[in-house]
Design a protein around this motif. Structure first.
Motif, PDB file in Angstrom:
ATOM      1  N   GLY A  71     107.915 -73.258  -2.765  1.00 32.63           N
ATOM      2  CA  GLY A  71     106.962 -72.261  -2.303  1.00 32.63           C
ATOM      3  C   GLY A  71     106.996 -72.086  -0.797  1.00 32.63           C
ATOM      4  N   THR A  72     107.224 -73.168  -0.068  1.00 29.71           N
ATOM      5  CA  THR A  72     107.330 -73.084   1.392  1.00 29.71           C
ATOM      6  C   THR A  72     108.511 -72.205   1.775  1.00 29.71           C
ATOM      7  N   PHE A  73     109.617 -72.372   1.053  1.00 26.63           N
ATOM      8  CA  PHE A  73     110.789 -71.533   1.296  1.00 26.63           C
ATOM      9  C   PHE A  73     110.479 -70.071   0.975  1.00 26.63           C
ATOM     10  N   LEU A  74     109.815 -69.815  -0.164  1.00 31.12           N
ATOM     11  CA  LEU A  74     109.458 -68.443  -0.523  1.00 31.12           C
ATOM     12  C   LEU A  74     108.526 -67.818   0.515  1.00 31.12           C
ATOM     13  N   GLN A  75     107.580 -68.622   1.030  1.00 31.37           N
ATOM     14  CA  GLN A  75     106.670 -68.133   2.058  1.00 31.37           C
ATOM     15  C   GLN A  75     107.430 -67.794   3.336  1.00 31.37           C
ATOM     16  N   ALA A  76     108.403 -68.620   3.706  1.00 31.73           N
ATOM     17  CA  ALA A  76     109.211 -68.351   4.900  1.00 31.73           C
ATOM     18  C   ALA A  76     110.031 -67.075   4.724  1.00 31.73           C
ATOM     19  N   VAL A  77     110.590 -66.874   3.533  1.00 32.37           N
ATOM     20  CA  VAL A  77     111.357 -65.650   3.265  1.00 32.37           C
ATOM     21  C   VAL A  77     110.444 -64.435   3.342  1.00 32.37           C
ATOM     22  N   LEU A  78     109.264 -64.541   2.759  1.00 34.32           N
ATOM     23  CA  LEU A  78     108.305 -63.434   2.801  1.00 34.32           C
ATOM     24  C   LEU A  78     107.884 -63.138   4.244  1.00 34.32           C
ATOM     25  N   ASN A  79     107.613 -64.174   5.021  1.00 40.20           N
ATOM     26  CA  ASN A  79     107.261 -63.980   6.432  1.00 40.20           C
ATOM     27  C   ASN A  79     108.403 -63.300   7.189  1.00 40.20           C
ATOM     28  N   PHE A  80     109.642 -63.724   6.901  1.00 43.74           N
ATOM     29  CA  PHE A  80     110.796 -63.108   7.533  1.00 43.74           C
ATOM     30  C   PHE A  80     110.865 -61.625   7.210  1.00 43.74           C
ATOM     31  N   ILE A  81     110.670 -61.271   5.955  1.00 44.92           N
ATOM     32  CA  ILE A  81     110.739 -59.869   5.543  1.00 44.92           C
ATOM     33  C   ILE A  81     109.645 -59.059   6.226  1.00 44.92           C
ATOM     34  N   ILE A  82     108.449 -59.605   6.299  1.00 46.42           N
ATOM     35  CA  ILE A  82     107.337 -58.897   6.941  1.00 46.42           C
ATOM     36  C   ILE A  82     107.623 -58.702   8.429  1.00 46.42           C
ATOM     37  N   ILE A  83     108.089 -59.742   9.103  1.00 49.81           N
ATOM     38  CA  ILE A  83     108.368 -59.641  10.536  1.00 49.81           C
ATOM     39  C   ILE A  83     109.546 -58.699  10.784  1.00 49.81           C
ATOM     40  N   ALA A  84     110.570 -58.750   9.933  1.00 53.65           N
ATOM     41  CA  ALA A  84     111.696 -57.833  10.084  1.00 53.65           C
ATOM     42  C   ALA A  84     111.244 -56.387   9.895  1.00 53.65           C
ATOM     43  N   PHE A  85     110.332 -56.153   8.949  1.00 54.16           N
ATOM     44  CA  PHE A  85     109.804 -54.804   8.740  1.00 54.16           C
ATOM     45  C   PHE A  85     108.986 -54.350   9.938  1.00 54.16           C
ATOM     46  N   ALA A  86     108.177 -55.257  10.490  1.00 50.69           N
ATOM     47  CA  ALA A  86     107.391 -54.920  11.680  1.00 50.69           C
ATOM     48  C   ALA A  86     108.314 -54.583  12.845  1.00 50.69           C
ATOM     49  N   LEU A  87     109.362 -55.358  13.016  1.00 51.09           N
ATOM     50  CA  LEU A  87     110.336 -55.092  14.069  1.00 51.09           C
ATOM     51  C   LEU A  87     111.010 -53.751  13.852  1.00 51.09           C
ATOM     52  N   PHE A  88     111.347 -53.441  12.613  1.00 54.18           N
ATOM     53  CA  PHE A  88     111.940 -52.149  12.277  1.00 54.18           C
ATOM     54  C   PHE A  88     111.010 -51.003  12.675  1.00 54.18           C
ATOM     55  N   LEU A  89     109.714 -51.133  12.358  1.00 54.45           N
ATOM     56  CA  LEU A  89     108.757 -50.082  12.707  1.00 54.45           C
ATOM     57  C   LEU A  89     108.657 -49.889  14.217  1.00 54.45           C
ATOM     58  N   ILE A  90     108.644 -50.988  14.963  1.00 51.43           N
ATOM     59  CA  ILE A  90     108.543 -50.893  16.423  1.00 51.43           C
ATOM     60  C   ILE A  90     109.789 -50.243  17.001  1.00 51.43           C
ATOM     61  N   VAL A  91     110.961 -50.689  16.570  1.00 55.20           N
ATOM     62  CA  VAL A  91     112.210 -50.124  17.098  1.00 55.20           C
ATOM     63  C   VAL A  91     112.331 -48.653  16.719  1.00 55.20           C
ATOM     64  N   LYS A  92     111.923 -48.307  15.506  1.00 55.67           N
ATOM     65  CA  LYS A  92     111.971 -46.912  15.073  1.00 55.67           C
ATOM     66  C   LYS A  92     111.077 -46.040  15.952  1.00 55.67           C
ATOM     67  N   ALA A  93     109.875 -46.519  16.272  1.00 56.07           N
ATOM     68  CA  ALA A  93     108.967 -45.759  17.138  1.00 56.07           C
ATOM     69  C   ALA A  93     109.544 -45.609  18.541  1.00 56.07           C
ATOM     70  N   ILE A  94     110.107 -46.687  19.070  1.00 52.29           N
ATOM     71  CA  ILE A  94     110.699 -46.622  20.411  1.00 52.29           C
ATOM     72  C   ILE A  94     111.880 -45.660  20.421  1.00 52.29           C
ATOM     73  N   ASN A  95     112.726 -45.719  19.398  1.00 53.78           N
ATOM     74  CA  ASN A  95     113.866 -44.807  19.322  1.00 53.78           C
ATOM     75  C   ASN A  95     113.417 -43.360  19.234  1.00 53.78           C
ATOM     76  N   ARG A  96     112.360 -43.103  18.494  1.00 50.36           N
ATOM     77  CA  ARG A  96     111.848 -41.741  18.369  1.00 50.36           C
ATOM     78  C   ARG A  96     111.381 -41.228  19.731  1.00 50.36           C
ATOM     79  N   LEU A  97     110.673 -42.071  20.467  1.00 46.57           N
ATOM     80  CA  LEU A  97     110.197 -41.661  21.797  1.00 46.57           C
ATOM     81  C   LEU A  97     111.353 -41.444  22.765  1.00 46.57           C
ATOM     82  N   THR A  98     112.312 -42.346  22.784  1.00 45.10           N
ATOM     83  CA  THR A  98     113.426 -42.199  23.721  1.00 45.10           C
ATOM     84  C   THR A  98     114.342 -41.053  23.318  1.00 45.10           C
ATOM     85  N   HIS A  99     114.461 -40.775  22.020  1.00 48.26           N
ATOM     86  CA  HIS A  99     115.288 -39.659  21.565  1.00 48.26           C
ATOM     87  C   HIS A  99     114.695 -38.338  22.045  1.00 48.26           C
TER      88      HIS A  99
END
Length: 127
Positions: A71-99
């Protein structure tokens, strides 16, 4: 010994080392932003969606005292996916502004470019 300190000074004050140091500091600050977005904005709705289930408590006992906490491993994978998605949203917003900014800069023509285009068009009309 004097040469050693001179070499170290050249290394430490060289642009690459300073750029790396600045990148590490900015990365640490960006990590806080991404983690806050993941923990405070994205995780609560996901937790409500799965009923507040805590994966980290999942485990099974193997051969008496050996406990496999998958379960600790599953929680770490889930946290990774959530943080990667958050990073994706931030980079997407920054790219939209700079574009948009780049498109505005491309749309503005300098006087020199306009004059060069007039010269080009004039030369074409003569040919």
């Amino acid at each position: 010994m004097k040469n050693f300190f001179r070499e170290f000074q050249t290394f430490a004050l060289h642009g690459n080392a300073l750029d790396l140091a600045i990148g590490v500091v900015i990365g640490a600050a960006f990590n806080q932003v991404t983690t806050a977005l993941a923990n405070n904005i994205l995780t609560p709705p996901l937790g409500a969606l799965i009923g507040g289930f805590d994966f980290s408590k999942l485990s099974f006992t193997l051969l008496g005292d050996a406990v496999i906490q998958y379960g600790t491993f599953l929680q770490a994978v889930l946290n990774f996916i959530i943080i990667a998605f958050a990073l994706f949203l931030i980079v997407k917003a920054i790219n939209r502004l700079t574009h948009r900014k780049r498109q505005e800069e491309v749309a503005k023509e300098s006087e020199e470019l306009q004059v060069l285009k007039e010269i080009r068009d004039s030369l074409r009309s003569r040919a």
